[in-house]
Design a protein around this motif. Structure first.
Motif, PDB file in Angstrom:
ATOM      1  N   ILE A 317       0.863  -1.186   0.000  1.00  0.00           N
ATOM      2  CA  ILE A 317       0.000   0.000   0.000  1.00  0.00           C
ATOM      3  C   ILE A 317       0.894   1.230   0.000  1.00  0.00           C
ATOM      4  CG2 ILE A 317      -1.712   1.362   1.262  1.00  0.00           C
ATOM      5  CD1 ILE A 317      -2.685  -1.245   2.555  1.00  0.00           C
ATOM      6  N   TYR A 318       0.687   2.107  -0.969  1.00  0.00           N
ATOM      7  CA  TYR A 318       1.313   3.429  -0.991  1.00  0.00           C
ATOM      8  C   TYR A 318       0.201   4.421  -1.317  1.00  0.00           C
ATOM      9  CZ  TYR A 318       5.536   0.599  -1.701  1.00  0.00           C
ATOM     10  OH  TYR A 318       6.531  -0.340  -1.585  1.00  0.00           O
ATOM     11  N   GLN A 319      -0.031   5.369  -0.431  1.00  0.00           N
ATOM     12  CA  GLN A 319      -1.164   6.273  -0.639  1.00  0.00           C
ATOM     13  C   GLN A 319      -0.976   7.559   0.147  1.00  0.00           C
ATOM     14  OE1 GLN A 319      -4.885   4.256  -0.366  1.00  0.00           O
ATOM     15  NE2 GLN A 319      -6.095   6.105  -0.149  1.00  0.00           N
ATOM     16  N   GLN A 320      -1.324   8.667  -0.487  1.00  0.00           N
ATOM     17  CA  GLN A 320      -1.362   9.950   0.213  1.00  0.00           C
ATOM     18  C   GLN A 320      -2.788  10.211   0.700  1.00  0.00           C
ATOM     19  OE1 GLN A 320       0.026  14.637  -0.222  1.00  0.00           O
ATOM     20  NE2 GLN A 320       0.023  13.347  -2.026  1.00  0.00           N
ATOM     21  N   SER A 321      -2.910  10.774   1.871  1.00  0.00           N
ATOM     22  CA  SER A 321      -4.223  11.041   2.443  1.00  0.00           C
ATOM     23  C   SER A 321      -4.925  12.158   1.674  1.00  0.00           C
ATOM     24  CB  SER A 321      -4.085  11.438   3.920  1.00  0.00           C
ATOM     25  OG  SER A 321      -5.329  11.844   4.455  1.00  0.00           O
ATOM     26  N   GLU A 322      -6.174  11.924   1.310  1.00  0.00           N
ATOM     27  CA  GLU A 322      -6.976  12.982   0.696  1.00  0.00           C
ATOM     28  C   GLU A 322      -7.460  13.967   1.752  1.00  0.00           C
ATOM     29  OE1 GLU A 322     -10.097  11.185  -1.519  1.00  0.00           O
ATOM     30  OE2 GLU A 322      -8.756  10.177  -2.934  1.00  0.00           O
ATOM     31  N   ALA A 323      -7.723  13.465   2.957  1.00  0.00           N
ATOM     32  CA  ALA A 323      -8.202  14.327   4.035  1.00  0.00           C
ATOM     33  C   ALA A 323      -7.092  15.178   4.622  1.00  0.00           C
ATOM     34  CB  ALA A 323      -8.845  13.476   5.130  1.00  0.00           C
ATOM     35  N   ALA A 324      -5.866  14.667   4.574  1.00  0.00           N
ATOM     36  CA  ALA A 324      -4.726  15.385   5.159  1.00  0.00           C
ATOM     37  C   ALA A 324      -3.539  15.278   4.208  1.00  0.00           C
ATOM     38  CB  ALA A 324      -4.384  14.812   6.532  1.00  0.00           C
ATOM     39  N   PRO A 325      -3.532  16.036   3.104  1.00  0.00           N
ATOM     40  CA  PRO A 325      -2.424  15.973   2.148  1.00  0.00           C
ATOM     41  C   PRO A 325      -1.084  16.217   2.833  1.00  0.00           C
ATOM     42  CG  PRO A 325      -4.253  17.237   1.244  1.00  0.00           C
ATOM     43  CD  PRO A 325      -4.582  16.990   2.683  1.00  0.00           C
ATOM     44  N   GLY A 326      -0.106  15.438   2.414  1.00  0.00           N
ATOM     45  CA  GLY A 326       1.194  15.489   3.072  1.00  0.00           C
ATOM     46  C   GLY A 326       1.429  14.320   3.999  1.00  0.00           C
ATOM     47  N   ALA A 327       0.363  13.546   4.260  1.00  0.00           N
ATOM     48  CA  ALA A 327       0.481  12.320   5.048  1.00  0.00           C
ATOM     49  C   ALA A 327       0.467  11.137   4.084  1.00  0.00           C
ATOM     50  CB  ALA A 327      -0.663  12.197   6.050  1.00  0.00           C
ATOM     51  N   PHE A 328       1.465  10.249   4.201  1.00  0.00           N
ATOM     52  CA  PHE A 328       1.630   9.134   3.276  1.00  0.00           C
ATOM     53  C   PHE A 328       1.613   7.815   4.048  1.00  0.00           C
ATOM     54  CE2 PHE A 328       3.409  12.798   1.228  1.00  0.00           C
ATOM     55  CZ  PHE A 328       3.088  12.654  -0.117  1.00  0.00           C
ATOM     56  N   LEU A 329       0.841   6.865   3.528  1.00  0.00           N
ATOM     57  CA  LEU A 329       0.761   5.528   4.111  1.00  0.00           C
ATOM     58  C   LEU A 329       1.629   4.588   3.287  1.00  0.00           C
ATOM     59  CD1 LEU A 329      -0.694   3.545   6.111  1.00  0.00           C
ATOM     60  CD2 LEU A 329      -2.404   3.221   4.309  1.00  0.00           C
ATOM     61  N   CYS A 330       2.518   3.838   3.950  1.00  0.00           N
ATOM     62  CA  CYS A 330       3.410   2.901   3.266  1.00  0.00           C
ATOM     63  C   CYS A 330       3.410   1.577   4.016  1.00  0.00           C
ATOM     64  CB  CYS A 330       4.829   3.446   3.210  1.00  0.00           C
ATOM     65  SG  CYS A 330       4.979   5.042   2.370  1.00  0.00           S
ATOM     66  N   ASN A 331       2.992   0.519   3.356  1.00  0.00           N
ATOM     67  CA  ASN A 331       3.007  -0.824   3.930  1.00  0.00           C
ATOM     68  C   ASN A 331       3.480  -1.813   2.884  1.00  0.00           C
ATOM     69  OD1 ASN A 331       0.469   0.092   6.005  1.00  0.00           O
ATOM     70  ND2 ASN A 331       1.938  -1.387   6.802  1.00  0.00           N
ATOM     71  N   CYS A 332       4.293  -2.770   3.293  1.00  0.00           N
ATOM     72  CA  CYS A 332       4.648  -3.879   2.407  1.00  0.00           C
ATOM     73  C   CYS A 332       5.219  -4.999   3.259  1.00  0.00           C
ATOM     74  CB  CYS A 332       5.666  -3.452   1.342  1.00  0.00           C
ATOM     75  SG  CYS A 332       7.369  -3.361   1.939  1.00  0.00           S
TER      76      CYS A 332
END
Length: 374
Positions: A317-332
């Motif tokens: 999972i790689y994703q930037q938050s739409e609700a809080a731009p500048g926050a990135f989720l990274c999982n593998c």
């Protein structure tokens, strides 16, 4: 006192250290906030492969991302050695999946053919080898080995050294590492950026990277990011040191740069239980001895288990938050294989404020929103 940073990386495992190093080498004032050694850290228990074979069934983008990281590892390893003086012992001679019956050979060949036939799949070189050809590389194979699949892009390294080197290089680049700082709350600030409260103080950062493994399930929703991840237990064992006889890594066993033979192949849904089971370890050891009888004559010196970070479909999972731009989720769960991409490719994307849609567009959690009936 509130400490201020350009980037805060949450999670001090190899993924967090690689991203943190990547941000620091771009000149960003970066901190890594970590739970400490009590965290369920896959980085200290993984199998240390840099592996391309088999990756991407059901998601061709995963194979492409994996290949880019494997290709970037020589540059990453060289940079870490230059900055930290730690040699990761990277070796990419190609890797094998050894097969113990004609039925296994047929299934493996069919699987790889289906993998490469997927629409949009970037094919890479691989070969099916018969027993005679395998013996040219591995003279000591057992009588049950009938053949193998081989990919020249595969390799392995010393992951504990890579973990140490990433942290050292991060610190040398000016990064600040705070162990024993579990995050309690986070919030996006009205004017941009984020406030992070830990058990030992507060931090602010213009960007936040969630790289806390299974901990992202708790942290993500604080910034509008769902992180559907779970732990998956893997067990491993290593023998006493032996004279070199495994010149190439095999997907379930490899000879380390220090001489021991490492074995690992289990995938267990056991929650956060890290206990060991002699039955599982015995099955892995028995299969390894069938491949190489020499292994059966070696003493086992250590066994352990660690928790993989698994998503619903096993892909990152790689994703930037739409609700809080500048926050990135990274999982593998392939933190070793993908570490080079995280440092050299992903970090610049985060720095630019946008993930590359062509490379990473397939990896958002939106893929889980498809109704089950569909």
């Amino acid at each position: 006192m509130t400490r201020e940073y350009d980037v805060a990386v949450l999670g001090g495992g190899l993924m967090g250290a690689a991203i943190g190093y990547g941000m620091a080498r771009l000149g960003r004032r970066t901190t890594i906030l970590d739970e400490g050694d009590l965290a369920f850290r896959a980085s200290r228990g993984n199998f240390s492969l840099v592996w391309v074979q088999s990756k991407g069934m059901g998601m061709p983008a995963y194979s492409a991302w994996t290949r880019r990281s494997a290709a970037a590892w020589p540059e990453f390893a060289a940079a870490l050695k230059q900055e930290s003086a730690v040699d990761c012992a990277l070796d990419q001679p190609g890797g094998f999946t050894l097969l113990l019956s004609e039925a296994e050979m047929e299934r493996r060949a069919a699987f790889l053919a289906r993998l490469h036939a997927q629409p949009g799949f970037e094919t890479y070189p691989y070969e099916m080898w018969d027993r005679a050809r395998v013996r040219q590389v591995f003279p000591g194979i057992g009588p049950d080995v009938v053949g193998a699949s081989y990919c020249p892009l595969d390799g392995h390294l010393n992951a504990l050294r890579a973990f140490r080197a990433s942290h050292l290089a991060f610190a040398i680049r000016g990064g600040d590492y705070f162990p024993d700082h579990p995050v309690e709350t986070m919030e996006a600030l009205p004017g941009g950026g984020f406030r992070i409260a830990t058990s030992k103080g507060a931090f602010t950062a213009a960007k936040v990277v969630l790289a806390a493994g299974t901990g992202n399930a708790r942290l993500g929703p604080m910034l509008g990011l769902a992180a559907p991840v779970r732990p998956q237990r893997g067990q491993a064992l290593v023998t006493e040191k032996a004279s070199p006889f495994l010149t190439h890594p095999v997907v379930t066993l490899r000879q380390t740069d220090e001489g021991g033979i490492m074995m690992g192949d289990s995938q267990e849904e056991a929650g956060f239980d890290t206990s060991l089971g002699l039955g599982v370890l015995a099955v892995m050891a028995r299969r390894a001895a069938r491949m190489f009888p020499e292994i059966g004559r070696l003493n086992v010196v250590r066994t352990w288990s660690a928790l993989r970070v698994m998503t619903k479909d096993g892909f990152p999972i790689y994703q930037q938050s739409e609700a809080a731009p500048g926050a990135f989720l990274c999982n593998c769960h392939s933190g070793v294989t993908l570490a080079a991409a995280h440092a050299l490719l992903l970090a610049p994307m985060i720095d630019a404020g946008a993930l590359d849609e062509a490379l990473l567009g397939a990896f958002t959690t939106r893929r889980f929103d498809v109704p089950a009936a569909a």
